[in-house]
Design a protein around this motif. Structure first.
Motif, PDB file in Angstrom:
ATOM      1  N   GLN A  99     -18.863  11.619  37.686  1.00  0.00           N
ATOM      2  CA  GLN A  99     -20.020  11.917  38.524  1.00  0.00           C
ATOM      3  C   GLN A  99     -19.673  11.563  39.973  1.00  0.00           C
ATOM      4  O   GLN A  99     -19.359  10.417  40.273  1.00  0.00           O
ATOM      5  CB  GLN A  99     -21.245  11.104  38.078  1.00  0.00           C
ATOM      6  CG  GLN A  99     -21.633  11.301  36.624  1.00  0.00           C
ATOM      7  CD  GLN A  99     -22.184  12.688  36.353  1.00  0.00           C
ATOM      8  OE1 GLN A  99     -22.773  13.314  37.236  1.00  0.00           O
ATOM      9  NE2 GLN A  99     -22.002  13.155  35.137  1.00  0.00           N
ATOM     10  N   THR A 100     -19.718  12.561  40.858  1.00  0.00           N
ATOM     11  CA  THR A 100     -19.353  12.358  42.258  1.00  0.00           C
ATOM     12  C   THR A 100     -20.559  12.600  43.154  1.00  0.00           C
ATOM     13  O   THR A 100     -21.214  13.641  43.064  1.00  0.00           O
ATOM     14  CB  THR A 100     -18.215  13.312  42.669  1.00  0.00           C
ATOM     15  OG1 THR A 100     -17.087  13.087  41.817  1.00  0.00           O
ATOM     16  CG2 THR A 100     -17.809  13.073  44.118  1.00  0.00           C
ATOM     17  N   THR A 101     -20.848  11.623  44.023  1.00  0.00           N
ATOM     18  CA  THR A 101     -21.985  11.735  44.939  1.00  0.00           C
ATOM     19  C   THR A 101     -21.506  11.507  46.371  1.00  0.00           C
ATOM     20  O   THR A 101     -21.003  10.422  46.691  1.00  0.00           O
ATOM     21  CB  THR A 101     -23.071  10.697  44.615  1.00  0.00           C
ATOM     22  OG1 THR A 101     -23.466  10.831  43.249  1.00  0.00           O
ATOM     23  CG2 THR A 101     -24.283  10.883  45.524  1.00  0.00           C
ATOM     24  N   PRO A 102     -21.634  12.492  47.259  1.00  0.00           N
ATOM     25  CA  PRO A 102     -21.255  12.293  48.664  1.00  0.00           C
ATOM     26  C   PRO A 102     -22.174  11.267  49.334  1.00  0.00           C
ATOM     27  O   PRO A 102     -23.368  11.215  49.050  1.00  0.00           O
ATOM     28  CB  PRO A 102     -21.442  13.685  49.285  1.00  0.00           C
ATOM     29  CG  PRO A 102     -21.468  14.628  48.126  1.00  0.00           C
ATOM     30  CD  PRO A 102     -22.069  13.873  46.979  1.00  0.00           C
ATOM     31  N   TYR A 103     -21.617  10.467  50.208  1.00  0.00           N
ATOM     32  CA  TYR A 103     -22.432   9.483  50.930  1.00  0.00           C
ATOM     33  C   TYR A 103     -23.509  10.157  51.782  1.00  0.00           C
ATOM     34  O   TYR A 103     -24.573   9.577  52.026  1.00  0.00           O
ATOM     35  CB  TYR A 103     -21.553   8.630  51.849  1.00  0.00           C
ATOM     36  CG  TYR A 103     -20.488   7.837  51.142  1.00  0.00           C
ATOM     37  CD1 TYR A 103     -20.794   7.053  50.031  1.00  0.00           C
ATOM     38  CD2 TYR A 103     -19.161   7.863  51.580  1.00  0.00           C
ATOM     39  CE1 TYR A 103     -19.817   6.323  49.377  1.00  0.00           C
ATOM     40  CE2 TYR A 103     -18.177   7.133  50.935  1.00  0.00           C
ATOM     41  CZ  TYR A 103     -18.509   6.364  49.837  1.00  0.00           C
ATOM     42  OH  TYR A 103     -17.542   5.640  49.193  1.00  0.00           O
ATOM     43  N   SER A 104     -23.237  11.385  52.191  1.00  0.00           N
ATOM     44  CA  SER A 104     -24.167  12.089  53.080  1.00  0.00           C
ATOM     45  C   SER A 104     -25.525  12.325  52.445  1.00  0.00           C
ATOM     46  O   SER A 104     -26.517  12.501  53.147  1.00  0.00           O
ATOM     47  CB  SER A 104     -23.564  13.427  53.516  1.00  0.00           C
ATOM     48  OG  SER A 104     -23.227  14.213  52.376  1.00  0.00           O
ATOM     49  N   VAL A 105     -25.603  12.315  51.097  1.00  0.00           N
ATOM     50  CA  VAL A 105     -26.888  12.540  50.437  1.00  0.00           C
ATOM     51  C   VAL A 105     -27.590  11.233  50.077  1.00  0.00           C
ATOM     52  O   VAL A 105     -28.719  11.251  49.590  1.00  0.00           O
ATOM     53  CB  VAL A 105     -26.722  13.386  49.146  1.00  0.00           C
ATOM     54  CG1 VAL A 105     -26.001  14.684  49.458  1.00  0.00           C
ATOM     55  CG2 VAL A 105     -25.979  12.607  48.062  1.00  0.00           C
ATOM     56  N   LEU A 106     -26.916  10.107  50.297  1.00  0.00           N
ATOM     57  CA  LEU A 106     -27.500   8.822  49.919  1.00  0.00           C
ATOM     58  C   LEU A 106     -28.442   8.284  50.980  1.00  0.00           C
ATOM     59  O   LEU A 106     -29.587   7.950  50.703  1.00  0.00           O
ATOM     60  CB  LEU A 106     -26.386   7.795  49.642  1.00  0.00           C
ATOM     61  CG  LEU A 106     -25.463   8.105  48.465  1.00  0.00           C
ATOM     62  CD1 LEU A 106     -24.375   7.039  48.346  1.00  0.00           C
ATOM     63  CD2 LEU A 106     -26.268   8.159  47.171  1.00  0.00           C
ATOM     64  N   SER A 107     -27.968   8.190  52.207  1.00  0.00           N
ATOM     65  CA  SER A 107     -28.796   7.617  53.268  1.00  0.00           C
ATOM     66  C   SER A 107     -28.182   7.937  54.620  1.00  0.00           C
ATOM     67  O   SER A 107     -26.951   7.985  54.763  1.00  0.00           O
ATOM     68  CB  SER A 107     -28.915   6.100  53.094  1.00  0.00           C
ATOM     69  OG  SER A 107     -29.586   5.513  54.193  1.00  0.00           O
ATOM     70  N   SER A 108     -29.034   8.148  55.613  1.00  0.00           N
ATOM     71  CA  SER A 108     -28.552   8.377  56.975  1.00  0.00           C
ATOM     72  C   SER A 108     -28.367   7.057  57.717  1.00  0.00           C
ATOM     73  O   SER A 108     -27.790   7.007  58.803  1.00  0.00           O
ATOM     74  CB  SER A 108     -29.547   9.264  57.748  1.00  0.00           C
ATOM     75  OG  SER A 108     -30.837   8.657  57.769  1.00  0.00           O
ATOM     76  N   THR A 109     -28.873   5.980  57.124  1.00  0.00           N
ATOM     77  CA  THR A 109     -28.745   4.646  57.709  1.00  0.00           C
ATOM     78  C   THR A 109     -27.427   4.018  57.286  1.00  0.00           C
ATOM     79  O   THR A 109     -27.048   4.095  56.120  1.00  0.00           O
ATOM     80  CB  THR A 109     -29.901   3.741  57.241  1.00  0.00           C
ATOM     81  OG1 THR A 109     -31.143   4.368  57.542  1.00  0.00           O
ATOM     82  CG2 THR A 109     -29.832   2.378  57.926  1.00  0.00           C
ATOM     83  N   PRO A 110     -26.687   3.387  58.208  1.00  0.00           N
ATOM     84  CA  PRO A 110     -25.429   2.728  57.841  1.00  0.00           C
ATOM     85  C   PRO A 110     -25.637   1.682  56.744  1.00  0.00           C
ATOM     86  O   PRO A 110     -26.637   0.972  56.725  1.00  0.00           O
ATOM     87  CB  PRO A 110     -24.988   2.066  59.155  1.00  0.00           C
ATOM     88  CG  PRO A 110     -25.628   2.887  60.224  1.00  0.00           C
ATOM     89  CD  PRO A 110     -26.951   3.315  59.657  1.00  0.00           C
ATOM     90  N   ILE A 111     -24.696   1.625  55.816  1.00  0.00           N
ATOM     91  CA  ILE A 111     -24.749   0.684  54.695  1.00  0.00           C
ATOM     92  C   ILE A 111     -23.544  -0.245  54.774  1.00  0.00           C
ATOM     93  O   ILE A 111     -22.401   0.222  54.829  1.00  0.00           O
ATOM     94  CB  ILE A 111     -24.746   1.416  53.345  1.00  0.00           C
ATOM     95  CG1 ILE A 111     -25.934   2.377  53.246  1.00  0.00           C
ATOM     96  CG2 ILE A 111     -24.767   0.421  52.182  1.00  0.00           C
ATOM     97  CD1 ILE A 111     -25.895   3.259  52.005  1.00  0.00           C
TER      98      ILE A 111
END
Length: 257
Positions: free
Chosen positions: A130-142
């Motif tokens: 399962q691959t999830t791009p960071y771009s869909v997780l949050s626009s706020t820096p983590i």
């Protein structure tokens, strides 16, 4: 005959499968739902166990073993030498912002892994990636601290998250099964023509639904034992086609529908 007896007879008897063509369409749909539910049980158990264990290990690794990192604008940046690989018994944790590792690299190196890559978050469990791009997780820096706090507070919702993931797996299995059955039914139309059998597409669809039973149960057992089968997709389709052919052959020539 109830659907559980149909399940057993569909494993070995094309003659019995042929008789199911005249049953109600709703019963066939119910059978497919039941069959797909059985097929995801081993994967669901393994996946749930893996996620629970992995979550606890990742929580500890993020807090105590990983260097500082930040995910910003869809990209990971890490302080220190890359890539970093942490071995956790039955799985690995990868941290790499260099782009040297891809999701395919992670899945090929391990049957169980969690990876923070340059642009993607990757989970490998039970042979599924399962691959999830960071771009869909949050626009706020983590940051590392942010992730550690999220993991610490997420313990209570982990069972809910696993349930949702298993439900999504079930829905995917159902969609895949209905597509496969529909394609098999189309092939069945050509088979019944060559054999001189008088069947409608609706009846052929029912036969196809029961013809996938043997490969479905076989690969479920292999999954339970975590055993890989070479050319599994081809084996599954070929087996289902053979059973469908034998089932159509059991229908009397030019029998009236």
């Amino acid at each position: 005959m109830n659907i559980f007896k149909q399940l057993i007879t569909s494993l070995y008897s094309p003659k019995d499968i042929a008789t199911f063509r005249n049953q109600g369409f709703g019963k066939t749909i119910l059978y497919v739902f039941m069959l797909m539910l059985l097929t995801i049980i081993p994967t669901s158990i393994y996946f749930g166990s893996f996620i629970t264990h992995a979550f606890q290990s990742v929580e500890q690794a993020v807090a105590n073993e990983m260097p500082s990192f930040q995910i910003k604008d869809g990209e990971l940046s890490v302080k220190g030498k890359q890539p970093l690989v942490l071995d956790k018994d039955t799985f690995q944790i990868y941290l790499d912002d260099s782009g040297k590792l891809s999701p395919d690299d992670v899945s090929s190196q391990s049957n169980g892994a969690i990876a923070l890559l340059q642009h993607d978050f990757v989970i490998v469990a039970g042979g599924e990636t399962q691959t999830t791009p960071y771009s869909v997780l949050s626009s706020t820096p983590i940051t590392k601290d942010d992730l550690a706090n999220v993991l610490k507070s997420a313990d209570s919702i982990l069972p809910i998250a696993i349930t949702i993931l298993v439900l999504l797996m079930y829905i995917f299995a159902l969609v895949t099964a209905f597509i496969k059955i529909s394609i098999l039914a189309l092939i069945g139309i050509a088979i019944k023509g060559s054999l001189g059998r008088n069947l409608s597409y609706r009846q052929t669809w029912k036969l196809a639904a029961y013809s996938i039973t043997l490969p479905a149960i076989f690969f479920t057992i292999m999954e339970a034992f975590q055993t890989a089968v070479p050319f599994s997709t081809l084996v599954s389709w070929f087996t289902a086609l053979i059973i469908l052919y034998l089932s159509i052959k059991e229908v009397r020539s030019y029998e009236e529908i």
